[in-house]
Write a protein that holds these residues in place. Structure first.
Motif, PDB file in Angstrom:
ATOM      1  N   ASN A  39       0.717  -1.290  -0.037  1.00 36.87           N
ATOM      2  CA  ASN A  39      -0.060  -0.009   0.041  1.00 36.87           C
ATOM      3  C   ASN A  39       0.839   1.211  -0.216  1.00 36.87           C
ATOM      4  OD1 ASN A  39      -2.173  -1.707   0.138  1.00 36.87           O
ATOM      5  ND2 ASN A  39      -2.503  -1.336   2.332  1.00 36.87           N
ATOM      6  N   ALA A  40       0.486   2.198  -0.808  1.00 33.64           N
ATOM      7  CA  ALA A  40       1.092   3.633  -0.998  1.00 33.64           C
ATOM      8  C   ALA A  40       0.414   4.585  -1.290  1.00 33.64           C
ATOM      9  CB  ALA A  40       2.347   3.213  -2.048  1.00 33.64           C
ATOM     10  N   ARG A  41       0.539   5.970  -1.328  1.00 31.91           N
ATOM     11  CA  ARG A  41      -0.233   6.839  -1.860  1.00 31.91           C
ATOM     12  C   ARG A  41       0.798   7.903  -2.348  1.00 31.91           C
ATOM     13  NH1 ARG A  41      -3.020  10.025   3.229  1.00 31.91           N
ATOM     14  NH2 ARG A  41      -1.282  11.164   4.206  1.00 31.91           N
ATOM     15  N   PHE A  42       0.257   8.797  -3.314  1.00 30.25           N
ATOM     16  CA  PHE A  42       1.057  10.054  -3.654  1.00 30.25           C
ATOM     17  C   PHE A  42       0.094  11.086  -3.034  1.00 30.25           C
ATOM     18  CE2 PHE A  42       2.779   7.961  -7.539  1.00 30.25           C
ATOM     19  CZ  PHE A  42       4.016   8.388  -7.254  1.00 30.25           C
ATOM     20  N   ARG A  43       1.004  11.917  -2.438  1.00 29.18           N
ATOM     21  CA  ARG A  43       0.250  13.200  -1.801  1.00 29.18           C
ATOM     22  C   ARG A  43       0.809  14.577  -2.471  1.00 29.18           C
ATOM     23  NH1 ARG A  43       0.057  16.446   3.114  1.00 29.18           N
ATOM     24  NH2 ARG A  43       2.038  15.581   3.982  1.00 29.18           N
ATOM     25  N   THR A  44       0.004  15.141  -2.560  1.00 33.00           N
ATOM     26  CA  THR A  44       0.557  16.737  -3.300  1.00 33.00           C
ATOM     27  C   THR A  44      -0.059  17.794  -2.599  1.00 33.00           C
ATOM     28  OG1 THR A  44       0.606  15.987  -5.591  1.00 33.00           O
ATOM     29  CG2 THR A  44       0.090  18.212  -5.088  1.00 33.00           C
ATOM     30  N   VAL A  45       0.857  18.870  -2.156  1.00 31.62           N
ATOM     31  CA  VAL A  45       0.389  20.030  -1.718  1.00 31.62           C
ATOM     32  C   VAL A  45       0.816  21.084  -2.398  1.00 31.62           C
ATOM     33  CG1 VAL A  45       0.735  21.409   0.503  1.00 31.62           C
ATOM     34  CG2 VAL A  45       0.514  19.111   0.749  1.00 31.62           C
ATOM     35  N   ILE A  46      -0.360  21.858  -2.756  1.00 26.60           N
ATOM     36  CA  ILE A  46      -0.186  23.272  -3.539  1.00 26.60           C
ATOM     37  C   ILE A  46      -0.263  24.278  -2.562  1.00 26.60           C
ATOM     38  CG2 ILE A  46      -1.371  24.846  -5.121  1.00 26.60           C
ATOM     39  CD1 ILE A  46      -2.083  22.271  -6.712  1.00 26.60           C
ATOM     40  N   SER A  47       0.833  25.281  -2.655  1.00 25.97           N
ATOM     41  CA  SER A  47       1.007  26.422  -1.881  1.00 25.97           C
ATOM     42  C   SER A  47       0.362  27.659  -2.908  1.00 25.97           C
ATOM     43  CB  SER A  47       1.986  26.498  -1.101  1.00 25.97           C
ATOM     44  OG  SER A  47       2.271  28.031  -0.565  1.00 25.97           O
ATOM     45  N   LEU A  48      -0.757  28.288  -2.475  1.00 23.26           N
ATOM     46  CA  LEU A  48      -0.941  29.470  -3.540  1.00 23.26           C
ATOM     47  C   LEU A  48      -0.701  30.805  -2.646  1.00 23.26           C
ATOM     48  CD1 LEU A  48      -2.549  30.577  -5.992  1.00 23.26           C
ATOM     49  CD2 LEU A  48      -4.729  30.360  -4.486  1.00 23.26           C
ATOM     50  N   ARG A  49      -0.207  31.695  -3.542  1.00 26.24           N
ATOM     51  CA  ARG A  49      -0.129  32.915  -2.832  1.00 26.24           C
ATOM     52  C   ARG A  49      -0.989  33.962  -3.819  1.00 26.24           C
ATOM     53  NH1 ARG A  49       3.736  33.151   1.582  1.00 26.24           N
ATOM     54  NH2 ARG A  49       4.803  31.109   1.198  1.00 26.24           N
ATOM     55  N   TRP A  50      -1.968  34.268  -3.244  1.00 26.29           N
ATOM     56  CA  TRP A  50      -3.031  35.125  -3.907  1.00 26.29           C
ATOM     57  C   TRP A  50      -3.472  36.488  -3.074  1.00 26.29           C
ATOM     58  CZ3 TRP A  50      -5.506  34.473  -8.418  1.00 26.29           C
ATOM     59  CH2 TRP A  50      -6.606  34.962  -8.789  1.00 26.29           C
ATOM     60  N   LYS A  51      -3.266  37.261  -3.845  1.00 28.55           N
ATOM     61  CA  LYS A  51      -3.509  38.605  -3.259  1.00 28.55           C
ATOM     62  C   LYS A  51      -3.080  38.983  -1.965  1.00 28.55           C
ATOM     63  CE  LYS A  51      -7.623  38.967  -6.392  1.00 28.55           C
ATOM     64  NZ  LYS A  51      -8.928  39.164  -6.481  1.00 28.55           N
ATOM     65  N   GLY A  52      -1.922  38.545  -1.455  1.00 37.17           N
ATOM     66  CA  GLY A  52      -1.195  38.664  -0.148  1.00 37.17           C
ATOM     67  C   GLY A  52      -1.581  37.786   0.754  1.00 37.17           C
ATOM     68  N   ARG A 107      -1.818  33.352   1.784  1.00 40.39           N
ATOM     69  CA  ARG A 107      -1.538  32.138   1.396  1.00 40.39           C
ATOM     70  C   ARG A 107      -2.500  30.958   1.718  1.00 40.39           C
ATOM     71  NH1 ARG A 107       1.282  27.811   5.187  1.00 40.39           N
ATOM     72  NH2 ARG A 107      -1.028  28.122   5.764  1.00 40.39           N
ATOM     73  N   HIS A 108      -2.851  30.136   0.751  1.00 37.71           N
ATOM     74  CA  HIS A 108      -3.672  28.907   1.039  1.00 37.71           C
ATOM     75  C   HIS A 108      -3.100  27.677   0.369  1.00 37.71           C
ATOM     76  CE1 HIS A 108      -6.980  32.118   0.841  1.00 37.71           C
ATOM     77  NE2 HIS A 108      -6.152  32.843  -0.054  1.00 37.71           N
ATOM     78  N   LEU A 109      -3.465  26.470   1.224  1.00 43.62           N
ATOM     79  CA  LEU A 109      -2.989  25.180   0.935  1.00 43.62           C
ATOM     80  C   LEU A 109      -4.044  24.412   0.465  1.00 43.62           C
ATOM     81  CD1 LEU A 109      -0.678  24.295   3.834  1.00 43.62           C
ATOM     82  CD2 LEU A 109       0.088  25.364   1.704  1.00 43.62           C
ATOM     83  N   PHE A 110      -3.744  23.558  -0.805  1.00 49.61           N
ATOM     84  CA  PHE A 110      -4.688  22.544  -1.113  1.00 49.61           C
ATOM     85  C   PHE A 110      -4.036  21.040  -1.217  1.00 49.61           C
ATOM     86  CE2 PHE A 110      -5.446  26.700  -3.128  1.00 49.61           C
ATOM     87  CZ  PHE A 110      -6.440  26.791  -2.725  1.00 49.61           C
ATOM     88  N   GLU A 111      -4.921  20.046  -0.850  1.00 48.09           N
ATOM     89  CA  GLU A 111      -4.226  18.811  -0.849  1.00 48.09           C
ATOM     90  C   GLU A 111      -4.744  17.847  -1.721  1.00 48.09           C
ATOM     91  OE1 GLU A 111      -5.044  16.192   2.573  1.00 48.09           O
ATOM     92  OE2 GLU A 111      -2.910  16.093   2.979  1.00 48.09           O
ATOM     93  N   GLY A 112      -4.096  17.091  -2.420  1.00 47.49           N
ATOM     94  CA  GLY A 112      -4.543  15.811  -3.302  1.00 47.49           C
ATOM     95  C   GLY A 112      -3.879  14.522  -2.937  1.00 47.49           C
ATOM     96  N   ILE A 113      -4.700  13.580  -2.776  1.00 45.77           N
ATOM     97  CA  ILE A 113      -4.186  12.166  -2.511  1.00 45.77           C
ATOM     98  C   ILE A 113      -4.553  11.355  -3.628  1.00 45.77           C
ATOM     99  CG2 ILE A 113      -4.319  10.282  -0.648  1.00 45.77           C
ATOM    100  CD1 ILE A 113      -4.255  12.477   1.275  1.00 45.77           C
ATOM    101  N   CYS A 114      -3.622  10.319  -3.890  1.00 42.01           N
ATOM    102  CA  CYS A 114      -4.087   9.249  -4.682  1.00 42.01           C
ATOM    103  C   CYS A 114      -3.539   7.851  -3.955  1.00 42.01           C
ATOM    104  CB  CYS A 114      -3.343   9.373  -6.063  1.00 42.01           C
ATOM    105  SG  CYS A 114      -3.554   7.987  -7.207  1.00 42.01           S
ATOM    106  N   GLU A 115      -4.441   7.048  -3.488  1.00 35.44           N
ATOM    107  CA  GLU A 115      -4.032   5.600  -2.913  1.00 35.44           C
ATOM    108  C   GLU A 115      -3.690   4.559  -4.092  1.00 35.44           C
ATOM    109  OE1 GLU A 115      -3.937   5.430   0.288  1.00 35.44           O
ATOM    110  OE2 GLU A 115      -5.101   7.352   1.025  1.00 35.44           O
TER     111      GLU A 115
END
Ligand code: IMP
Length: 207
Positions: A127-140, A142-150
């Protein structure tokens, strides 16, 4: 004719430009088709930036923030970055944040896969997963978004497409390894596509 040209310029101005803080052409290729036409994603090269941003931290979130923060500082423009890791259950989450350099320097996808297969040689739990974290800098802000694929780690390489660990990763619900899939097929399962979907939903809401 004159009116037509003017209309085109108006559409141009309405487009929001976002720098994607990466030098990885595969990541750009995967993300670009997912972005709606009102947003123009430009690469570091297109923004005229030649920088190799370090990934010194021990979490994907901190590394993603480092990359978007450096580009924000350099350009003052809205931008985003992403950091991805392969987390293998039987290896306690390794290689994780160290995925790029699992087999050491210089970075070699092939050497990383060989080491991973060796470390899982007698291991039943794949068992494994890929995990992506996006860091957005938007109008001053910071926002984080996560995506996981099992998924699971295959015993042998399959396919020639993609990059990194794609030849040995079989996503749950698929009968092909990532490296056997077209970009469109990979996007139906991928960690990166899921994180990008969240980013796009946010950008659409923000207008
Ligand atoms: P990065 O630090 O986000 O560039 O990713 C670290 C490493 O994870 C890469 O060098 C690849 O080995 C691996 N990786 C990231 N995304 C993928 C993917 O979509 N498929 C396969 N391997 C990936």
């Amino acid at each position: 004719m004159g009116r037509f040209a003017k209309n085109i310029r108006i559409i141009d101005y309405a487009m929001h430009q976002l720098i994607f803080a990466t030098n990885n052409a595969h990541k750009v290729q995967e993300i670009q088709p997912l972005v709606p036409s009102g947003i123009r994603v430009i690469t570091l090269a297109e923004a005229g930036i030649d920088v190799d941003i370090p990934e010194p931290h021990d979490t994907l979130e901190a590394n993603a923030d480092e990359k978007s923060g450096v580009i924000l500082q350099m350009t003052g423009e809205d931008c985003f970055s992403e950091d991805t890791g392969l987390e293998v259950e039987a290896l306690g989450g390794a290689p994780g944040v160290k995925s790029a350099r699992y087999a050491g320097e210089p970075v070699s996808h092939d050497a990383n896969i060989s080491l991973l297969l060796k470390n899982l040689e007698a291991v039943e739990n794949r068992n494994a997963r890929f995990r992506t974290v996006i860091s957005l800098r938007w109008k001053g802000y910071r926002h984080l978004f996560e995506g996981i694929c099992e998924g699971t780690i295959l015993k042998e390489r399959r396919g020639e497409k993609g990059f990194g660990y794609d030849p040995v990763f079989l996503p749950d619900g698929a009968d092909k390894a990532f490296a056997e899939m077209t970009l469109e097929e990979k996007s139906q399962y991928s960690h990166r596509a899921k994180a990008v979907e969240k980013l796009i939903a946010f950008l659409k809401k923000e207008g």
